[in-house]
Motif scaffolding. Structure first.
Motif, PDB file in Angstrom:
ATOM      1  N   SER A   1       7.955 -26.618   4.815  1.00  0.00           N
ATOM      2  CA  SER A   1       7.375 -25.489   4.759  1.00  0.00           C
ATOM      3  C   SER A   1       6.419 -25.049   3.422  1.00  0.00           C
ATOM      4  O   SER A   1       5.158 -24.662   3.594  1.00  0.00           O
TER       5      SER A   1
ATOM      6  N   VAL B   1       3.659 -21.130   9.423  1.00  0.00           N
ATOM      7  CA  VAL B   1       3.512 -21.833   8.230  1.00  0.00           C
ATOM      8  C   VAL B   1       1.853 -21.981   8.086  1.00  0.00           C
ATOM      9  O   VAL B   1       1.456 -21.824   7.130  1.00  0.00           O
TER      10      VAL B   1
ATOM     11  N   VAL C   1       9.932 -17.542   5.672  1.00  0.00           N
ATOM     12  CA  VAL C   1      10.472 -18.670   6.302  1.00  0.00           C
ATOM     13  C   VAL C   1      11.874 -18.207   6.406  1.00  0.00           C
ATOM     14  O   VAL C   1      12.814 -18.500   7.371  1.00  0.00           O
TER      15      VAL C   1
END
Length: 218
Positions: A86, A144, A207
């Motif tokens: 990510s 993302v 995330v």
């Protein structure tokens, strides 16, 4: 007058030159005229490898994403690998803003397939149930790429100058702080964090929030 190259050009060299032009001037700067000038070659040598500008943009995007996927740690803990992938995508799109736009424009290309395959595989390795892993992968990929693309757009707006970013955020923070705290309690409190926040750290926090959420699906 520059001497024209007569040796054979590989597609890799052409794509690297195209990426450099894109990084310097964006999509508008990428023309076959500019590319032939940079490579000191003729149009035929380039058309032998790529059909048009769209093909060239896609190939350059595929190359950038392939490097990100290659840099991911093989055999790492799936959670840490997801964070690595990510953040790698975030940094790649920050460095090459045209990549984010191209991924949205042609989602069937290998680059986006590689992203889905890697993230989906790592989520499966976290034992996300089969019936929810498709939705989980889509949600994480959209987060993302969406945040990375917006960050890159903001950086272009400010020409990537840290001083401009600091001044820009300071101005917004001052406006938030001046709002009525009863009408906008959260925004009023968040003003102090906005001024000095780190984009990469905030991205990774998102995330981690996502990964904490999918842990409840097991």
């Amino acid at each position: 007058m520059a001497k024209r190259r007569t040796d054979g050009l590989s597609k890799e060299v052409i794509v690297q030159a195209a990426a450099a032009i894109l990084d310097d001037g964006g999509e508008a700067a990428l023309t076959f005229r500019a590319l032939t000038a940079r490579l000191s070659t003729g149009y035929g040598a380039i058309y032998h490898h790529v059909a048009n500008k769209s093909d060239l943009l896609a190939a350059a995007t595929d190359a950038v994403i392939a490097r990100v996927m290659g840099d991911a740690v093989v055999g790492a803990d799936p959670r840490e690998a997801l964070r690595t992938v990510s953040l790698g995508l975030f940094d790649a799109i920050d460095a090459h803003p045209w990549v984010g736009a191209q991924l949205s424009r042609e989602p069937w290309r290998p680059a986006l397939l590689e992203i889905y395959e890697r993230i989906g595989g790592l989520l499966a390795a976290l034992d996300v149930p089969e019936q929810t892993v498709f939705d989980a992968a889509g949600a994480l990929v959209n987060y993302v790429l969406g945040v990375a693309g917006q960050n890159a757009a903001n950086a272009r707006l400010l020409d990537g100058d840290p001083a401009d970013r600091s001044a820009f955020l300071g101005d917004i923070a001052a406006r938030w702080a001046s709002l009525d705290p009863e009408q906008y309690p959260f925004v009023h409190r968040a003003a102090t964090r906005l001024r000095d926040h780190d984009d990469r750290e905030q991205f990774l926090a998102g995330v981690d929030i996502f990964l904490a959420g999918i842990a409840t699906l097991r």
